[in-house]
Design a protein around this motif. Structure first.
Motif, mmCIF file in Angstrom:
data_model
loop_
_atom_site.group_PDB
_atom_site.id
_atom_site.type_symbol
_atom_site.label_atom_id
_atom_site.label_comp_id
_atom_site.label_asym_id
_atom_site.label_seq_id
_atom_site.Cartn_x
_atom_site.Cartn_y
_atom_site.Cartn_z
ATOM 1 N N CYS A 22 25.119 -70.809 -38.029
ATOM 2 C CA CYS A 22 24.411 -71.149 -39.258
ATOM 3 C C CYS A 22 24.943 -70.223 -40.349
ATOM 4 O O CYS A 22 24.695 -69.004 -40.298
ATOM 5 C CB CYS A 22 22.911 -70.962 -39.069
ATOM 6 S SG CYS A 22 21.919 -71.246 -40.557
ATOM 7 N N ALA A 23 25.695 -70.781 -41.274
ATOM 8 C CA ALA A 23 26.203 -70.000 -42.401
ATOM 9 C C ALA A 23 25.108 -69.902 -43.456
ATOM 10 O O ALA A 23 24.566 -70.926 -43.896
ATOM 11 C CB ALA A 23 27.445 -70.669 -42.980
ATOM 12 N N VAL A 24 24.791 -68.661 -43.813
ATOM 13 C CA VAL A 24 23.671 -68.402 -44.721
ATOM 14 C C VAL A 24 24.190 -67.898 -46.063
ATOM 15 O O VAL A 24 24.951 -66.933 -46.119
ATOM 16 C CB VAL A 24 22.725 -67.344 -44.115
ATOM 17 C CG1 VAL A 24 21.555 -67.081 -45.056
ATOM 18 C CG2 VAL A 24 22.238 -67.788 -42.740
ATOM 19 N N SER A 25 23.790 -68.552 -47.136
ATOM 20 C CA SER A 25 24.085 -68.038 -48.475
ATOM 21 C C SER A 25 22.772 -67.909 -49.233
ATOM 22 O O SER A 25 21.804 -68.622 -48.971
ATOM 23 C CB SER A 25 25.057 -68.959 -49.221
ATOM 24 O OG SER A 25 24.533 -70.267 -49.328
ATOM 25 N N GLY A 26 22.753 -66.957 -50.164
ATOM 26 C CA GLY A 26 21.532 -66.726 -50.931
ATOM 27 C C GLY A 26 20.671 -65.605 -50.377
ATOM 28 O O GLY A 26 19.696 -65.196 -51.004
ATOM 29 N N ILE A 27 20.993 -65.125 -49.191
ATOM 30 C CA ILE A 27 20.329 -63.952 -48.601
ATOM 31 C C ILE A 27 21.439 -62.959 -48.313
ATOM 32 O O ILE A 27 22.208 -63.128 -47.375
ATOM 33 C CB ILE A 27 19.588 -64.284 -47.293
ATOM 34 C CG1 ILE A 27 18.613 -65.434 -47.487
ATOM 35 C CG2 ILE A 27 18.838 -63.044 -46.780
ATOM 36 C CD1 ILE A 27 17.979 -65.916 -46.188
ATOM 37 N N THR A 28 21.553 -61.939 -49.149
ATOM 38 C CA THR A 28 22.698 -61.046 -49.025
ATOM 39 C C THR A 28 22.319 -59.650 -48.551
ATOM 40 O O THR A 28 23.075 -59.014 -47.834
ATOM 41 C CB THR A 28 23.433 -60.933 -50.377
ATOM 42 O OG1 THR A 28 22.475 -60.556 -51.385
ATOM 43 C CG2 THR A 28 24.059 -62.262 -50.746
ATOM 44 N N SER A 29 21.159 -59.179 -48.924
ATOM 45 C CA SER A 29 20.790 -57.826 -48.547
ATOM 46 C C SER A 29 20.257 -57.794 -47.124
ATOM 47 O O SER A 29 19.473 -58.647 -46.718
ATOM 48 C CB SER A 29 19.718 -57.295 -49.502
ATOM 49 O OG SER A 29 19.201 -56.077 -49.032
ATOM 50 N N THR A 30 20.677 -56.785 -46.365
ATOM 51 C CA THR A 30 20.167 -56.655 -44.996
ATOM 52 C C THR A 30 18.700 -56.275 -44.974
ATOM 53 O O THR A 30 18.053 -56.339 -43.941
ATOM 54 C CB THR A 30 20.978 -55.601 -44.212
ATOM 55 O OG1 THR A 30 20.963 -54.375 -44.944
ATOM 56 C CG2 THR A 30 22.400 -56.060 -44.019
ATOM 57 N N SER A 31 18.170 -55.877 -46.121
ATOM 58 C CA SER A 31 16.749 -55.534 -46.177
ATOM 59 C C SER A 31 15.887 -56.709 -46.623
ATOM 60 O O SER A 31 14.672 -56.591 -46.722
ATOM 61 C CB SER A 31 16.534 -54.358 -47.143
ATOM 62 O OG SER A 31 16.889 -54.738 -48.462
ATOM 63 N N SER A 32 16.543 -57.858 -46.879
ATOM 64 C CA SER A 32 15.787 -59.035 -47.304
ATOM 65 C C SER A 32 14.795 -59.448 -46.225
ATOM 66 O O SER A 32 15.146 -59.518 -45.045
ATOM 67 C CB SER A 32 16.738 -60.195 -47.602
ATOM 68 O OG SER A 32 17.578 -59.898 -48.690
#
Length: 132
Positions: A22-32
């Motif tokens: 699953c390629a995820v875009s729009g969530i970049t920070s590991t703290s999200s």
């Protein structure tokens, strides 16, 4: 805007393995504070939860039907979530979807019961067929 794209589906024999991504875009920070879940829907059946991972700390969750056979993981460098599926059975045949939601505990705990969940964001799905 969160965007999800699944890949890796196909035809496999019973007992075989397949890896979905699953390629995820729009969530970049590991703290999200997000969870990424995998769901599946077989013909004539309701959608069911399969597995879930917390984006911030990689906690993993599994439905009983796949525990010990499937492994969910996250690659921070590639911003992808994978589902490694081993010892596949005919009853694993379904369209598999990845989904993202900010209610981490709610979605992931729901998935452990094998239930569906109305996540905020969905991918388009990928077909997995287990057949000889």
């Amino acid at each position: 805007q969160v965007h999800l794209v699944e890949s890796g589906g196909g035809l496999v024999q019973p007992g075989g393995s397949l890896r979905l991504s699953c390629a995820v875009s729009g969530i970049t920070s590991t703290s999200s504070y997000y969870a990424i879940g995998w769901f599946r829907q077989a013909p004539g059946k309701e959608r069911e939860g399969v597995s879930c991972i917390s984006w911030s700390d990689s906690r993993t969750f599994y439905a009983d039907s796949v525990k010990g056979r499937f492994t969910i993981s996250k690659d921070n460098a590639k911003n992808t979530v994978s589902l490694q599926m081993n010892s596949l059975k005919s009853e694993d045949t379904a369209v598999y979807y990845c989904a993202a939601d900010r209610h981490v505990q709610t979605m992931c705990i729901t998935i452990t019961y094998g239930d569906s969940y109305e996540a905020e964001h969905w991918g388009q799905g990928t077909q997995v067929t287990v057949s000889s």
